[in-house]
Design a protein around this motif. Structure first.
Motif, mmCIF file in Angstrom:
data_model
loop_
_atom_site.group_PDB
_atom_site.id
_atom_site.type_symbol
_atom_site.label_atom_id
_atom_site.label_comp_id
_atom_site.label_asym_id
_atom_site.label_seq_id
_atom_site.Cartn_x
_atom_site.Cartn_y
_atom_site.Cartn_z
ATOM 1 N N GLU A 51 0.812 -1.235 0.078
ATOM 2 C CA GLU A 51 0.026 -0.022 0.105
ATOM 3 C C GLU A 51 0.940 1.309 0.149
ATOM 4 N N PHE A 52 2.084 0.974 0.184
ATOM 5 C CA PHE A 52 3.220 2.094 0.084
ATOM 6 C C PHE A 52 3.833 2.306 -1.155
ATOM 7 N N PRO A 53 4.287 3.342 -1.657
ATOM 8 C CA PRO A 53 5.166 3.413 -2.921
ATOM 9 C C PRO A 53 6.465 3.167 -2.544
ATOM 10 N N GLN A 54 7.209 2.161 -3.707
ATOM 11 C CA GLN A 54 8.432 1.716 -3.455
ATOM 12 C C GLN A 54 9.415 2.130 -4.170
ATOM 13 N N GLY A 55 10.583 2.123 -3.594
ATOM 14 C CA GLY A 55 11.651 2.569 -4.315
ATOM 15 C C GLY A 55 12.814 1.164 -4.578
ATOM 16 N N ASP A 56 13.902 1.599 -4.880
ATOM 17 C CA ASP A 56 15.161 0.388 -4.930
ATOM 18 C C ASP A 56 16.132 0.279 -4.066
ATOM 19 N N TYR A 57 15.878 1.179 -2.899
ATOM 20 C CA TYR A 57 16.739 1.227 -1.612
ATOM 21 C C TYR A 57 16.389 0.455 -0.536
ATOM 22 N N ILE A 58 17.541 0.000 0.108
ATOM 23 C CA ILE A 58 17.509 -0.712 1.246
ATOM 24 C C ILE A 58 18.126 -0.085 2.581
ATOM 25 N N LEU A 59 17.461 -0.030 3.451
ATOM 26 C CA LEU A 59 17.877 0.762 4.651
ATOM 27 C C LEU A 59 18.030 -0.427 5.829
ATOM 28 N N ILE A 60 19.102 -0.175 6.387
ATOM 29 C CA ILE A 60 19.632 -0.877 7.674
ATOM 30 C C ILE A 60 19.951 -0.176 8.870
ATOM 31 N N PHE A 61 19.454 -0.365 9.799
ATOM 32 C CA PHE A 61 19.605 0.703 11.015
ATOM 33 C C PHE A 61 19.740 0.036 12.299
ATOM 34 N N ASP A 62 20.523 0.564 13.238
ATOM 35 C CA ASP A 62 20.569 0.493 14.885
ATOM 36 C C ASP A 62 19.826 1.753 15.247
ATOM 37 N N PRO A 63 18.677 1.705 15.709
ATOM 38 C CA PRO A 63 17.691 3.027 15.990
ATOM 39 C C PRO A 63 18.108 3.659 17.275
ATOM 40 N N LEU A 64 18.965 2.909 18.059
ATOM 41 C CA LEU A 64 19.471 3.894 19.004
ATOM 42 C C LEU A 64 20.612 3.078 19.822
ATOM 43 N N ASP A 65 21.682 3.203 19.102
ATOM 44 C CA ASP A 65 22.975 2.648 19.769
ATOM 45 C C ASP A 65 23.240 3.397 21.262
ATOM 46 N N GLY A 66 23.886 2.531 21.970
ATOM 47 C CA GLY A 66 24.389 2.942 23.245
ATOM 48 C C GLY A 66 22.935 3.017 24.369
ATOM 49 N N SER A 67 21.889 2.659 24.041
ATOM 50 C CA SER A 67 20.809 3.085 24.634
ATOM 51 C C SER A 67 20.796 2.679 26.262
ATOM 52 N N SER A 68 21.720 1.642 26.520
ATOM 53 C CA SER A 68 21.673 1.172 27.866
ATOM 54 C C SER A 68 22.131 2.339 28.882
ATOM 55 N N ASN A 69 22.995 3.465 28.278
ATOM 56 C CA ASN A 69 23.694 4.362 28.826
ATOM 57 C C ASN A 69 22.665 5.633 29.071
ATOM 58 N N ILE A 70 21.516 5.360 28.485
ATOM 59 C CA ILE A 70 20.792 6.777 28.439
ATOM 60 C C ILE A 70 20.246 7.151 29.888
#
Length: 334
Positions: free
Chosen positions: A102-121
């Motif tokens: 249902e959403f428009p699509q492209g040809d890119y792939i995204l890989i992420f760590d949303p919040l690195d180091g969060s145990s220290n926050i």
């Protein structure tokens, strides 16, 4: 000197990068918007009851912090709707996330760590969002297959991180060097503050969790001992600095030089850090800034991931410092 926004910078460099298309620029715009939203919540974390854990454990076996969950949902919601992606992978999600029809699509792939180091926050230590962008291999059509996502890091078209601390920074490379942008809260824009960032050829700081020493291999112990006894580029002994937040430790290494090390150990023989969402994007930045990134035996960006959450040892930073580690590891069998 006029202030240059990150969008203006991307547009100025489109002619230099074959990947800086309108769709790619739109992808980065939505990624940056997500980072601004995460930064706002982190800045108010102590006032919004979003500190501490959720009581859940993620696919990595780690306790999920409330802000982990918030950052993950912000990125998934915004980026699925950006129109440039066909798939995503998050450190917090066990499986590949395919953009729904249902959403428009492209040809890119995204890989992420949303919040690195969060145990220290909870103690107000710098944290960050690390991201990696790939292009779907040519000829791919229909539903994205996992094999299309499991690409070597050298095929990244862009990588970077957003660092949330005393100021919010975006550090980005599209394959044409590394540039840093600082968020001006007055205008709500990331402005170019650190053009053409370069890692010194040799540094004077080593960064490693020496509390794991008893579980290290002989090669790892010898490598760290080398920094105990060797003179740094400034003629003095190396200094030890370890924050325990990967993105914060790497940011210091990028600016001052030196080396960040996370060797394998008896409990984690494959290493602890995730190859695709942590090591690959930072290795891309390190190389673009004149540095180096290795697993001890070879280039991180040439490692072929065999699964979405593959792990790796990591030695990253100044070229000479990383090469010193590789020379030690070369004397030990893999």
């Amino acid at each position: 000197m006029p202030e240059v926004t990150v969008t203006e910078h991307l547009l100025l460099h489109q002619k230099l990068s074959p990947h800086a298309t309108g769709m790619f620029t739109g992808l980065l715009y939505d990624l940056i918007l997500s980072g601004k939203s995460i930064a706002m919540r982190i800045n108010k974390a102590g006032l919004l009851d979003v500190l501490g854990g959720t009581g859940m454990v993620n696919v990595q076996g780690e306790n999920v912090q409330k802000l982990d969950d918030i950052a993950n949902h912000i990125l998934l919601y915004r980026m699925e709707r950006c129109g440039a992606l066909c798939a995503m992978s998050s450190e917090e999600e066990p499986d590949l996330i395919r953009v729904r029809p249902e959403f428009p699509q492209g040809d890119y792939i995204l890989i992420f760590d949303p919040l690195d180091g969060s145990s220290n926050i909870d103690v107000n230590v710098n944290v960050g969002t690390i991201f990696s962008i790939f292009h779907r291999p040519e000829g791919g059509s229909g539903e994205v297959r996992l094999e299309e996502v499991l690409q070597q890091g050298c095929r990244q078209v862009a990588a970077g991180y957003m660092l949330y601390g005393p100021s919010t920074m975006l550090v980005l490379s599209t394959g044409q060097g590394v540039h840093g942008f600082t968020l001006d809260p007055g205008v709500g824009e990331f402005l170019l503050s650190h053009p053409n960032m370069q890692i010194p050829e040799q540094g004077y700081i080593y960064s490693v969790n020496e509390g794991n020493r008893q579980n290290w291999s002989d090669a790892s112990r010898e490598a760290v001992d080398w920094f105990h006894t060797t003179r740094a580029a400034n003629g003095k002994h190396y200094s030890s600095r370890y924050v325990g937040s990967l993105v914060a430790d790497f940011h210091r290494t990028l600016i001052y030089g030196g080396i960040y090390m996370y060797p394998p150990d008896a409990d984690k023989p494959q290493g602890k850090l995730r190859l695709m969402c942590e090591a690959n994007p930072l290795a891309f930045l390190a190389e673009q800034a004149g540095g180096k990134a290795s697993d001890g035996y070879g280039r991180i960006l040439e490692r072929q991931p065999d699964k979405l959450h593959a792990r790796t040892p990591l030695f990253i930073g100044s070229r000479r410092d990383v090469e010193a580690v590789e020379a030690i590891y070369a004397r030990y069998p893999r």
